[in-house]
Each structure stands twice: as C-alpha cells, then as structure tokens.
Design a protein around this motif. Structure first.
Motif, PDB file in Angstrom:
ATOM      1  N   PRO A   1      -6.970   7.058  11.442  1.00  0.00           N
ATOM      2  CA  PRO A   1      -6.702   7.883  12.635  1.00  0.00           C
ATOM      3  C   PRO A   1      -5.376   7.536  13.310  1.00  0.00           C
ATOM      4  O   PRO A   1      -4.695   8.428  13.819  1.00  0.00           O
ATOM      5  N   ALA A   2      -4.997   6.247  13.345  1.00  0.00           N
ATOM      6  CA  ALA A   2      -3.756   5.864  14.028  1.00  0.00           C
ATOM      7  C   ALA A   2      -2.541   6.496  13.368  1.00  0.00           C
ATOM      8  O   ALA A   2      -1.594   6.896  14.050  1.00  0.00           O
ATOM      9  N   LEU A   3      -2.544   6.611  12.044  1.00  0.00           N
ATOM     10  CA  LEU A   3      -1.412   7.237  11.352  1.00  0.00           C
ATOM     11  C   LEU A   3      -1.439   8.750  11.538  1.00  0.00           C
ATOM     12  O   LEU A   3      -0.381   9.384  11.604  1.00  0.00           O
ATOM     13  N   ALA A   4      -2.625   9.348  11.631  1.00  0.00           N
ATOM     14  CA  ALA A   4      -2.721  10.796  11.832  1.00  0.00           C
ATOM     15  C   ALA A   4      -2.109  11.211  13.166  1.00  0.00           C
ATOM     16  O   ALA A   4      -1.617  12.338  13.305  1.00  0.00           O
ATOM     17  N   ASP A   5      -2.099  10.300  14.156  1.00  0.00           N
ATOM     18  CA  ASP A   5      -1.502  10.604  15.461  1.00  0.00           C
ATOM     19  C   ASP A   5      -0.002  10.356  15.490  1.00  0.00           C
ATOM     20  O   ASP A   5       0.650  10.650  16.489  1.00  0.00           O
ATOM     21  N   ARG A   6       0.534   9.770  14.407  1.00  0.00           N
ATOM     22  CA  ARG A   6       1.973   9.494  14.381  1.00  0.00           C
ATOM     23  C   ARG A   6       2.511   9.770  12.974  1.00  0.00           C
ATOM     24  O   ARG A   6       2.514   8.909  12.102  1.00  0.00           O
ATOM     25  N   LEU A   7       2.941  10.999  12.743  1.00  0.00           N
ATOM     26  CA  LEU A   7       3.398  11.417  11.430  1.00  0.00           C
ATOM     27  C   LEU A   7       4.908  11.628  11.385  1.00  0.00           C
ATOM     28  O   LEU A   7       5.408  12.276  10.477  1.00  0.00           O
ATOM     29  N   GLU A   8       5.638  11.071  12.368  1.00  0.00           N
ATOM     30  CA  GLU A   8       7.085  11.185  12.329  1.00  0.00           C
ATOM     31  C   GLU A   8       7.646  10.204  11.307  1.00  0.00           C
ATOM     32  O   GLU A   8       7.126   9.096  11.138  1.00  0.00           O
ATOM     33  N   GLU A   9       8.711  10.628  10.626  1.00  0.00           N
ATOM     34  CA  GLU A   9       9.336   9.744   9.646  1.00  0.00           C
ATOM     35  C   GLU A   9       9.977   8.558  10.342  1.00  0.00           C
ATOM     36  O   GLU A   9      10.498   8.668  11.444  1.00  0.00           O
ATOM     37  N   GLY A  10       9.927   7.405   9.678  1.00  0.00           N
ATOM     38  CA  GLY A  10      10.486   6.185  10.245  1.00  0.00           C
ATOM     39  C   GLY A  10       9.527   5.035  10.091  1.00  0.00           C
ATOM     40  O   GLY A  10       8.573   5.074   9.304  1.00  0.00           O
TER      41      GLY A  10
ATOM     42  N   GLY B   1       0.822  -1.204   0.000  1.00  0.00           N
ATOM     43  CA  GLY B   1       0.000   0.000   0.000  1.00  0.00           C
ATOM     44  C   GLY B   1       0.856   1.254   0.000  1.00  0.00           C
ATOM     45  O   GLY B   1       1.837   1.340   0.731  1.00  0.00           O
ATOM     46  N   VAL B   2       0.498   2.225  -0.841  1.00  0.00           N
ATOM     47  CA  VAL B   2       1.232   3.490  -0.932  1.00  0.00           C
ATOM     48  C   VAL B   2       0.223   4.630  -0.818  1.00  0.00           C
ATOM     49  O   VAL B   2      -0.782   4.660  -1.530  1.00  0.00           O
ATOM     50  N   ALA B   3       0.501   5.561   0.092  1.00  0.00           N
ATOM     51  CA  ALA B   3      -0.343   6.747   0.268  1.00  0.00           C
ATOM     52  C   ALA B   3       0.570   7.972   0.264  1.00  0.00           C
ATOM     53  O   ALA B   3       1.577   8.007   0.962  1.00  0.00           O
ATOM     54  N   VAL B   4       0.202   8.959  -0.541  1.00  0.00           N
ATOM     55  CA  VAL B   4       0.935  10.222  -0.601  1.00  0.00           C
ATOM     56  C   VAL B   4       0.164  11.234   0.249  1.00  0.00           C
ATOM     57  O   VAL B   4      -1.032  11.474   0.015  1.00  0.00           O
ATOM     58  N   LEU B   5       0.843  11.803   1.244  1.00  0.00           N
ATOM     59  CA  LEU B   5       0.203  12.712   2.194  1.00  0.00           C
ATOM     60  C   LEU B   5       0.703  14.126   1.962  1.00  0.00           C
ATOM     61  O   LEU B   5       1.905  14.351   1.763  1.00  0.00           O
ATOM     62  N   LYS B   6      -0.222  15.081   1.985  1.00  0.00           N
ATOM     63  CA  LYS B   6       0.116  16.498   1.958  1.00  0.00           C
ATOM     64  C   LYS B   6      -0.568  17.137   3.152  1.00  0.00           C
ATOM     65  O   LYS B   6      -1.787  17.287   3.175  1.00  0.00           O
ATOM     66  N   GLY B   7       0.236  17.481   4.143  1.00  0.00           N
ATOM     67  CA  GLY B   7      -0.358  17.939   5.399  1.00  0.00           C
ATOM     68  C   GLY B   7      -1.053  16.761   6.065  1.00  0.00           C
ATOM     69  O   GLY B   7      -0.467  15.718   6.307  1.00  0.00           O
ATOM     70  N   GLU B   8      -2.323  16.915   6.349  1.00  0.00           N
ATOM     71  CA  GLU B   8      -3.125  15.837   6.928  1.00  0.00           C
ATOM     72  C   GLU B   8      -4.188  15.376   5.941  1.00  0.00           C
ATOM     73  O   GLU B   8      -5.294  14.997   6.337  1.00  0.00           O
ATOM     74  N   GLU B   9      -3.839  15.381   4.671  1.00  0.00           N
ATOM     75  CA  GLU B   9      -4.731  14.893   3.621  1.00  0.00           C
ATOM     76  C   GLU B   9      -4.036  13.814   2.811  1.00  0.00           C
ATOM     77  O   GLU B   9      -2.835  13.891   2.551  1.00  0.00           O
ATOM     78  N   VAL B  10      -4.787  12.791   2.431  1.00  0.00           N
ATOM     79  CA  VAL B  10      -4.294  11.751   1.526  1.00  0.00           C
ATOM     80  C   VAL B  10      -4.616  12.208   0.113  1.00  0.00           C
ATOM     81  O   VAL B  10      -5.780  12.281  -0.269  1.00  0.00           O
TER      82      VAL B  10
ATOM     83  N   ALA C   1       6.970   2.048  11.911  1.00  0.00           N
ATOM     84  CA  ALA C   1       6.132   1.814  13.094  1.00  0.00           C
ATOM     85  C   ALA C   1       5.145   0.695  12.774  1.00  0.00           C
ATOM     86  O   ALA C   1       4.851   0.409  11.615  1.00  0.00           O
ATOM     87  N   TYR C   2       4.666   0.076  13.841  1.00  0.00           N
ATOM     88  CA  TYR C   2       3.620  -0.942  13.723  1.00  0.00           C
ATOM     89  C   TYR C   2       2.324  -0.325  14.239  1.00  0.00           C
ATOM     90  O   TYR C   2       2.229   0.039  15.421  1.00  0.00           O
ATOM     91  N   LEU C   3       1.338  -0.200  13.346  1.00  0.00           N
ATOM     92  CA  LEU C   3       0.076   0.447  13.686  1.00  0.00           C
ATOM     93  C   LEU C   3      -1.078  -0.437  13.231  1.00  0.00           C
ATOM     94  O   LEU C   3      -0.956  -1.150  12.225  1.00  0.00           O
ATOM     95  N   PRO C   4      -2.194  -0.406  13.940  1.00  0.00           N
ATOM     96  CA  PRO C   4      -3.371  -1.142  13.452  1.00  0.00           C
ATOM     97  C   PRO C   4      -3.955  -0.449  12.219  1.00  0.00           C
ATOM     98  O   PRO C   4      -4.102   0.763  12.173  1.00  0.00           O
ATOM     99  N   LEU C   5      -4.269  -1.249  11.200  1.00  0.00           N
ATOM    100  CA  LEU C   5      -4.926  -0.715  10.012  1.00  0.00           C
ATOM    101  C   LEU C   5      -6.388  -0.403  10.337  1.00  0.00           C
ATOM    102  O   LEU C   5      -6.945  -0.914  11.322  1.00  0.00           O
ATOM    103  N   PRO C   6      -7.044   0.443   9.534  1.00  0.00           N
ATOM    104  CA  PRO C   6      -8.467   0.734   9.789  1.00  0.00           C
ATOM    105  C   PRO C   6      -9.353  -0.505   9.775  1.00  0.00           C
ATOM    106  O   PRO C   6     -10.437  -0.510  10.364  1.00  0.00           O
ATOM    107  N   THR C   7      -8.890  -1.580   9.103  1.00  0.00           N
ATOM    108  CA  THR C   7      -9.666  -2.821   9.089  1.00  0.00           C
ATOM    109  C   THR C   7      -9.527  -3.614  10.381  1.00  0.00           C
ATOM    110  O   THR C   7     -10.190  -4.640  10.545  1.00  0.00           O
ATOM    111  N   GLY C   8      -8.655  -3.152  11.308  1.00  0.00           N
ATOM    112  CA  GLY C   8      -8.448  -3.849  12.567  1.00  0.00           C
ATOM    113  C   GLY C   8      -7.263  -4.788  12.573  1.00  0.00           C
ATOM    114  O   GLY C   8      -6.866  -5.283  13.623  1.00  0.00           O
ATOM    115  N   ARG C   9      -6.677  -5.055  11.400  1.00  0.00           N
ATOM    116  CA  ARG C   9      -5.544  -5.964  11.334  1.00  0.00           C
ATOM    117  C   ARG C   9      -4.246  -5.215  11.634  1.00  0.00           C
ATOM    118  O   ARG C   9      -4.108  -4.047  11.262  1.00  0.00           O
ATOM    119  N   PRO C  10      -3.274  -5.886  12.263  1.00  0.00           N
ATOM    120  CA  PRO C  10      -1.997  -5.215  12.532  1.00  0.00           C
ATOM    121  C   PRO C  10      -1.227  -4.992  11.240  1.00  0.00           C
ATOM    122  O   PRO C  10      -1.269  -5.810  10.312  1.00  0.00           O
TER     123      PRO C  10
END
Length: 440
Positions: free
Chosen positions: A197-206, A160-169, A208-217
């Motif tokens: 939402p989980a990615l919006a709370d952590r926008l530092e480069e690097g 999966g690839v998402a291009v972010l500008k500010g807080e918009e995909v 990380a392991y975050l839950p996807l919106p579908t609930g899967r890790p």
C-alpha cells in the motif's frame, strides 16, 4: 517452439480430415437413401419384383421395422459389418417389398487437410519468429537462450525487483517476493495496493524511503519504462551493512598502509644506525619494538574470541598511530565465539567512532553481568548539541556519506537480542553494548 506448435497443428489437421469425411458421408448417405427409395418404388410397379433381386430387392413378410402403411415408404440406415446399410420398404399386393444396399464408408484423402495444416504451421512459425526477433532482437533459438540468461540473472538478483503496469504487479523476482512477505508460490499479476500500500500511494519516479509490508524500513527506486514502471527496492539495514562493509574495508586498507609505512620507517632507522656504527642503539630499538609487541600480546591474552582479538590488535595499532592511549579491561571468554563475527562487527563500529572522537585516550571494558556488557569510552567532546541520538542512519557531524556505523551496530545488537546505548560520565563519552549470555 516448433514442438509446441506441432500438437495444435496436428489436431487441426485431424479435425479438418474428420470434418471433410463426415460431410462427404452425409451427402453419400442422402444420395444412397434416395436411390434405395427409388429402387423400392420401381420394384413395386413391376408384376414380378423378384427380377430386381440382384439389386437387393426382396419380398418379405417381416421387414426390418414395422410394416409401412399402404401408400407410404419406410427407410433407414444401419452400420453393418459390410459397411453402411441403407434400406427402404413399401407395401405390395403379396407382402412388403424391401430394397437394401450396402455402401463402404467414404474416407477422404488426408493430403488436403494436412497440407492446410502445414501451411498454418509455417505461418504460425513465421509470426512467432518475427515476434521474438522484434522483442529480443535475435532469432528464435538464440532468443530462447537469451531469455534463459535474462531469467537466470533476474532470479539471482539480491535486490527486489517488481514490474508494475498501472496499479498491478505483473512480475516479481524471488528476492522481491521475500521482501514483500509473499509466499514463494504467489503468481502475478497482483494488486499493488494489496501487496504494498505504501508504494501504491507514491508512484512518482525517483527514490524514496518507504516501510516494506513486513514493517521493516526500505529504500525504493522507481524507474519509468514505456507503459510500465520498474521498482527496485531493498531493506535499509542491508544497504547500511553494505555501506559499512565498504567503509570497514577502506579503514583496514588505511591501517595496513599505515603499518607498512611504520615498519618501513623503522627499517630505515635501523639501517641508518647500522651504517653509522650505532649497533647498540639499533639493538635497543629492535628490543623496544619486541617489548611493545609482547605488551600487545599480554594485553589481548584475556580475549579468547579470535575474531575480536584480531579486531582489537588492529585498533590498538591504529590508536598508537594516532598517538592515543588504549586501555583494555576485563576478559572475553571463549563461549562467546559463536557470535564472534557479529560481536567483532559491533565493536568495530563503536571503537572506530571512539578513535575518531578521542583526544588522548580510548578505553574498552568487558563485564559479565547476567550476560555480556561492553563499554567503549573516549575522552572526546561528546555529542554535538541539538542531536539527541547518534543511532539514526546518516546522523553524523563528519560530512555526507557518514553516520551509518552506529545505526548498523544497534541493528546488529538487537538482532542478537541485545541493545546499544550511550551516556556521558565525567569527561568520558561511554557507548555500551549489552548482550544476553550464549545459549547452552
């Protein structure tokens, strides 16, 4: 690009041509109206206005509109088959004097507007060519081909690839849409906090392991690129599967190398015995190997799923190479062939774990109790103290980069509606697999 620019340029040229024509005809009508009014006024001063009849002056009792009041002039414009008709009427002693003149409509030359439009097209083309060259580093045609190639590559990515500008995909590939649980028709830009939402709370480069919106890790890597951030993400189970496939491939390669080495040694021994004239001893060695192969075939006779039988054959040879006993009990009916690939993968993880932990013996038992139950046993020391579960990714005491097999085995079993667990029974560590019966 050229075809896309022609339509607005043609519309611009037509618009200019119509605007010039309308403005010219407006001035023409104003001049014609003044001329006609002056003609009617001049005719009213004559004793015989009929002398101006060749110029369109006539004496009538029924003017085109209501008779003008004394001392006033009525005028108007009409569109007639012969062109634009301009008329003016004023009272006279013996009736109403009316002057009417017809003028053809003025059509301006199209050269000026179309020439200006052509210049505008050339300017727009050069600007577009320059913008594409600055962005893609290639001329327009070559840039379009390169953009198509990049789009094809971006669409076919299995990550999966998402291009972010500010807080918009602002851009998502199809795999990213699926991993985020969005419908295929969802079009960016989309608010990141609503999408993930989980990615919006952590926008530092690097990483990380975050839950996807579908609930899967999932695992996400965030990279900076100018005023944008690139998020590369994948389900953790998929990463575990790829890692385990690589591990299994390495193990199979090691097994093949060991077998080749074993048979090479056997051939050297047989060749040496024959050179020494020990034909009977060489024959006994060959017969022993044949007997061992028949024993393997007899042992696997109850395994009716080909993929699992092939896996067990490799594991039996690996156990013999390590000097371990291998005990096989029960049978695996052919009705489980529909899940043979998943079953072989799960048993491969459990058996490899047992082979690495065993001290002298490994066991495999198939039981049918309202479905299929499989037990993998080893006489190793068991789990290290302080580690309650071996099913977490990376939970291994054998070094970094290990400990993904049991986690993947449990994930695959649960995907089939089953479960994997373990317990200690006497001197044996028992990992068990429970699966529902195959659907009829």
């Amino acid at each position: 690009m050229a075809r896309a620019l022609w339509l607005p340029v043609l519309a611009l040229a037509l618009g200019l041509w119509l605007a010039i024509g309308l403005e010219a005809n407006r001035h023409l009508l104003a001049l014609a109206l003044r001329e006609t009014e002056a003609l009617a006024e001049a005719a009213a001063r004559l004793s015989d206005p009929q002398a101006l009849s060749p110029l369109g002056v006539r004496l009538t009792e029924r003017p085109r509109e209501a008779a003008p009041l004394w001392g006033e002039t009525a005028a108007g414009v009409e569109v007639a088959p012969q062109g634009i008709l301009v008329w003016a009427a004023r009272p006279w002693d013996r009736g109403i004097l009316e002057a009417a003149r017809a003028y053809p409509p003025y059509l301006p030359s199209p050269l000026l507007p179309f020439g200006l439009a052509l210049l505008a097209w050339l300017w727009a083309w050069r600007r577009a060519e320059g913008a594409v060259r600055r962005t893609l580093g290639a001329p327009l045609k070559e840039g379009a081909e390169r953009l198509n190639d990049l789009t094809a590559a971006f669409t076919s990515l299995e990550e999966g690839v998402a291009v972010l500008k500010g807080e918009e995909v602002v851009l998502l590939n199809p795999k990213g849409l699926a991993l985020l649980g969005l419908p295929p028709g969802a079009l960016p830009p989309l608010p990141l906090r609503r999408v993930w939402p989980a990615l919006a709370d952590r926008l530092e480069e690097g990483e990380a392991y975050l839950p996807l919106p579908t609930g899967r890790p999932g695992r996400v890597r965030l990279l900076g690129f100018g005023d944008r951030r690139i998020a590369l993400f994948q389900e953790q189970a998929e990463l575990l599967r790829l890692a385990e496939e690589l591990t299994q491939s390495r193990r199979h390669l090691e097994l093949l190398r060991a077998q080749a080495h074993e048979f090479q040694n056997l051939l050297h021994v047989i060749g040496g015995l024959l050179e020494l004239g020990q034909a009977e001893e060489a024959l006994r060695l060959v017969q022993g190997e044949l007997a061992a192969e028949k024993a393997l075939e007899s042992l696997l006779r109850g395994i009716e799923v080909p993929l699992v039988a092939a896996l067990l054959l490799g594991k039996l040879r690996r156990a013999r190479e390590r000097g371990l006993g291998f005990r096989l009990e029960g049978r695996l009916p052919a009705r489980y062939a529909s899940i043979g690939e998943s079953l072989a993968s799960i048993l491969g993880h459990l058996l490899e774990n047992a082979l690495e932990a065993a001290q002298s013996e490994v066991g495999l038992r198939f039981l049918e109790e309202e479905g299929l139950k499989v037990e993998v046993l080893d006489d190793g020391p068991g789990l290290p103290e302080g580690r309650e579960t071996p099913f977490l990714p990376g939970a291994s005491g054998r070094g970094t980069g290990r400990g993904y097999g049991l986690a993947l085995a449990r994930a695959q079993a649960r995907a089939l509606g089953g479960e994997v667990g373990y317990h200690r029974k006497g001197r044996w560590t028992v990992f068990w697999l429970s699966l529902p019966g195959p659907s009829s």
